[in-house]
Design an enzyme around this catalytic site. Sequence first.
Site, PDB file in Angstrom:
ATOM      1  N   ALA A 197       2.814  -2.358   3.970  1.00  0.00           N
ATOM      2  CA  ALA A 197       2.600  -1.340   4.996  1.00  0.00           C
ATOM      3  C   ALA A 197       2.225  -2.096   6.268  1.00  0.00           C
ATOM      4  O   ALA A 197       1.461  -3.054   6.208  1.00  0.00           O
ATOM      5  CB  ALA A 197       1.457  -0.423   4.583  1.00  0.00           C
ATOM      6  N   SER A 248       0.822  -1.219   0.000  1.00  0.00           N
ATOM      7  CA  SER A 248       0.000   0.000   0.000  1.00  0.00           C
ATOM      8  C   SER A 248       0.849   1.258   0.000  1.00  0.00           C
ATOM      9  O   SER A 248       1.719   1.428   0.854  1.00  0.00           O
ATOM     10  CB  SER A 248      -0.877   0.054   1.256  1.00  0.00           C
ATOM     11  OG  SER A 248      -1.754  -1.016   1.300  1.00  0.00           O
ATOM     12  N   TYR A 285      -8.799 -10.059   2.963  1.00  0.00           N
ATOM     13  CA  TYR A 285      -9.963  -9.240   3.350  1.00  0.00           C
ATOM     14  C   TYR A 285     -10.800  -8.797   2.150  1.00  0.00           C
ATOM     15  O   TYR A 285     -11.923  -8.343   2.306  1.00  0.00           O
ATOM     16  CB  TYR A 285      -9.555  -8.046   4.221  1.00  0.00           C
ATOM     17  CG  TYR A 285      -8.628  -7.036   3.564  1.00  0.00           C
ATOM     18  CD1 TYR A 285      -9.081  -6.185   2.560  1.00  0.00           C
ATOM     19  CD2 TYR A 285      -7.308  -6.920   3.967  1.00  0.00           C
ATOM     20  CE1 TYR A 285      -8.239  -5.264   1.962  1.00  0.00           C
ATOM     21  CE2 TYR A 285      -6.449  -6.009   3.377  1.00  0.00           C
ATOM     22  CZ  TYR A 285      -6.929  -5.187   2.376  1.00  0.00           C
ATOM     23  OH  TYR A 285      -6.081  -4.285   1.789  1.00  0.00           O
ATOM     24  N   GLU A 286     -10.247  -8.927   0.952  1.00  0.00           N
ATOM     25  CA  GLU A 286     -11.033  -8.620  -0.243  1.00  0.00           C
ATOM     26  C   GLU A 286     -11.963  -9.783  -0.591  1.00  0.00           C
ATOM     27  O   GLU A 286     -12.758  -9.691  -1.517  1.00  0.00           O
ATOM     28  CB  GLU A 286     -10.102  -8.325  -1.424  1.00  0.00           C
ATOM     29  CG  GLU A 286      -9.280  -7.060  -1.223  1.00  0.00           C
ATOM     30  CD  GLU A 286      -8.190  -6.911  -2.277  1.00  0.00           C
ATOM     31  OE1 GLU A 286      -8.492  -6.352  -3.347  1.00  0.00           O
ATOM     32  OE2 GLU A 286      -7.053  -7.348  -2.036  1.00  0.00           O
ATOM     33  N   HIS A 320      -6.721   4.839   7.040  1.00  0.00           N
ATOM     34  CA  HIS A 320      -6.024   4.337   5.850  1.00  0.00           C
ATOM     35  C   HIS A 320      -5.321   5.461   5.102  1.00  0.00           C
ATOM     36  O   HIS A 320      -4.274   5.244   4.485  1.00  0.00           O
ATOM     37  CB  HIS A 320      -7.011   3.599   4.946  1.00  0.00           C
ATOM     38  CG  HIS A 320      -6.360   2.855   3.822  1.00  0.00           C
ATOM     39  ND1 HIS A 320      -5.383   1.909   4.031  1.00  0.00           N
ATOM     40  CD2 HIS A 320      -6.515   2.922   2.482  1.00  0.00           C
ATOM     41  CE1 HIS A 320      -4.977   1.423   2.866  1.00  0.00           C
ATOM     42  NE2 HIS A 320      -5.648   2.025   1.910  1.00  0.00           N
ATOM     43  N   MET A 335      -1.788  -7.228   7.210  1.00  0.00           N
ATOM     44  CA  MET A 335      -2.879  -8.057   6.674  1.00  0.00           C
ATOM     45  C   MET A 335      -2.497  -8.743   5.362  1.00  0.00           C
ATOM     46  O   MET A 335      -3.370  -9.141   4.595  1.00  0.00           O
ATOM     47  CB  MET A 335      -4.120  -7.185   6.436  1.00  0.00           C
ATOM     48  CG  MET A 335      -4.546  -6.349   7.621  1.00  0.00           C
ATOM     49  SD  MET A 335      -5.867  -5.225   7.190  1.00  0.00           S
ATOM     50  CE  MET A 335      -5.870  -4.130   8.640  1.00  0.00           C
ATOM     51  N   SER A 336      -1.201  -8.887   5.114  1.00  0.00           N
ATOM     52  CA  SER A 336      -0.793  -9.451   3.816  1.00  0.00           C
ATOM     53  C   SER A 336       0.450 -10.321   3.999  1.00  0.00           C
ATOM     54  O   SER A 336       0.713 -10.825   5.085  1.00  0.00           O
ATOM     55  CB  SER A 336      -0.494  -8.304   2.840  1.00  0.00           C
ATOM     56  OG  SER A 336       0.647  -7.573   3.243  1.00  0.00           O
ATOM     57  N   ASN A 339       2.245   3.468  10.482  1.00  0.00           N
ATOM     58  CA  ASN A 339       1.601   4.018  11.687  1.00  0.00           C
ATOM     59  C   ASN A 339       2.026   3.165  12.865  1.00  0.00           C
ATOM     60  O   ASN A 339       2.345   1.987  12.686  1.00  0.00           O
ATOM     61  CB  ASN A 339       0.062   3.943  11.544  1.00  0.00           C
ATOM     62  CG  ASN A 339      -0.407   2.526  11.249  1.00  0.00           C
ATOM     63  OD1 ASN A 339      -0.361   2.075  10.101  1.00  0.00           O
ATOM     64  ND2 ASN A 339      -0.801   1.815  12.282  1.00  0.00           N
ATOM     65  N   HIS A 352      -3.577   0.499  -4.395  1.00  0.00           N
ATOM     66  CA  HIS A 352      -2.970  -0.592  -5.162  1.00  0.00           C
ATOM     67  C   HIS A 352      -3.376  -0.447  -6.622  1.00  0.00           C
ATOM     68  O   HIS A 352      -4.555  -0.433  -6.948  1.00  0.00           O
ATOM     69  CB  HIS A 352      -3.449  -1.946  -4.636  1.00  0.00           C
ATOM     70  CG  HIS A 352      -2.837  -2.337  -3.329  1.00  0.00           C
ATOM     71  ND1 HIS A 352      -1.785  -3.207  -3.243  1.00  0.00           N
ATOM     72  CD2 HIS A 352      -3.123  -1.970  -2.071  1.00  0.00           C
ATOM     73  CE1 HIS A 352      -1.444  -3.364  -1.981  1.00  0.00           C
ATOM     74  NE2 HIS A 352      -2.242  -2.623  -1.241  1.00  0.00           N
ATOM     75  N   HIS A 382      -5.663  -9.468  -1.268  1.00  0.00           N
ATOM     76  CA  HIS A 382      -5.679  -9.704   0.186  1.00  0.00           C
ATOM     77  C   HIS A 382      -6.842 -10.620   0.562  1.00  0.00           C
ATOM     78  O   HIS A 382      -7.876 -10.637  -0.109  1.00  0.00           O
ATOM     79  CB  HIS A 382      -5.881  -8.388   0.934  1.00  0.00           C
ATOM     80  CG  HIS A 382      -4.864  -7.329   0.645  1.00  0.00           C
ATOM     81  ND1 HIS A 382      -4.962  -6.488  -0.427  1.00  0.00           N
ATOM     82  CD2 HIS A 382      -3.729  -6.974   1.302  1.00  0.00           C
ATOM     83  CE1 HIS A 382      -3.930  -5.654  -0.430  1.00  0.00           C
ATOM     84  NE2 HIS A 382      -3.161  -5.928   0.602  1.00  0.00           N
TER      85      HIS A 382
HETATM   86  N1  HPA Z   1      -2.506  -2.935  11.356  1.00  0.00           N
HETATM   87  C1  HPA Z   1      -2.648  -3.830  10.359  1.00  0.00           C
HETATM   88  N2  HPA Z   1      -2.276  -3.590   9.113  1.00  0.00           N
HETATM   89  C2  HPA Z   1      -1.705  -2.416   8.848  1.00  0.00           C
HETATM   90  C3  HPA Z   1      -1.515  -1.433   9.829  1.00  0.00           C
HETATM   91  C4  HPA Z   1      -1.925  -1.709  11.155  1.00  0.00           C
HETATM   92  O1  HPA Z   1      -1.801  -0.895  12.093  1.00  0.00           O
HETATM   93  N3  HPA Z   1      -0.919  -0.369   9.227  1.00  0.00           N
HETATM   94  C5  HPA Z   1      -0.756  -0.708   7.913  1.00  0.00           C
HETATM   95  N4  HPA Z   1      -1.220  -1.936   7.686  1.00  0.00           N
END
Ligand code: HPA
Length: 274
Positions: free
Chosen positions: A113, A30, A85-86, A247, A211-212, A235, A61, A83
């Site tokens: 990310a 990302s 989650y998609e 996001h 998440m990937s 973050n 993406h 992903h």
């Molecule tokens: N958690 C999960 N996935 C992420 C985060 C997070 O804080 N930041 C970027 N991808």
Amino acid sequence: MNQRMLADLAVAAIQAKIGMTPEAGVVLGSGLGAFADELRDAVTIDYHDIPHWPASTAIGHAGKLVAGYIGDAPIVVLSGRAHLYEGYTPQQAAFSTRVMSLLGAHSMVITNAAGGINLSYSQGTLVAIADHINLQGVNPLTGPNDDAWGPRFPDMTEAYSTAYRAIARNAAAVLGFQLPEGVYAALAGPNYETPAEIRYLRAIGADLVGMSTVPEVIVANHMGMRVLAISCVTNMAAGVLDQKIDHEEVLETGRQVRGRFTELLKVILPQLKG
Ligand code: HPA
């Protein structure tokens, strides 16, 4: 159709267009898609034009494959990934990794990310993943095993190549910054974690959360590829700072580290010799 037939169709379609054998596949996370513009003699293929390739729906993406050269190294860059989650299966999330291997790539460079759990990180820190904890609840190797691809029970003791991590660390040093290492915990998402979940992840030894990546890394190891994975801490994880996670911030941090990240990959890629 089984996984192999699907992958072979994708491989044939890509091979017909790129006319080269990549040494490495690079997956851009990302906000990190800008690296695709760095390739020399680039050939771009839209994901929609590759049979059975899962479309990218996540914001940030692009959804394109770019083949070209960094120095003399032939590589294929994937700008956008699938992903869980998609709604994709773990097999679909790792389909691109199978295809990279079948195209001839001996190495995968996977970026993402991630949220920073380790308090020594801060927003924008780049971290080499040293190991992972799969908390996604699924695995891309479930179902019949294709013995021609890899073993039923693949070893994961060096899922992230020690030699490649050393190359990455030295490349960062040449560019004037440190590249710490960390353990990546993968969840299915798509919600960001609760502060209690982050405390739990810290207690079990995670430094990063995302998440990937894990489906791709498992399949790359199954195929016998060497893996380098780099997280951008976009973050600090939930509850670390007194602020919410959104996001847009994740994408903005990706944009801020773009230059450093691109330079790092340009130094690393020609050194990955399988
Ligand atoms: N958690 C999960 N996935 C992420 C985060 C997070 O804080 N930041 C970027 N991808």
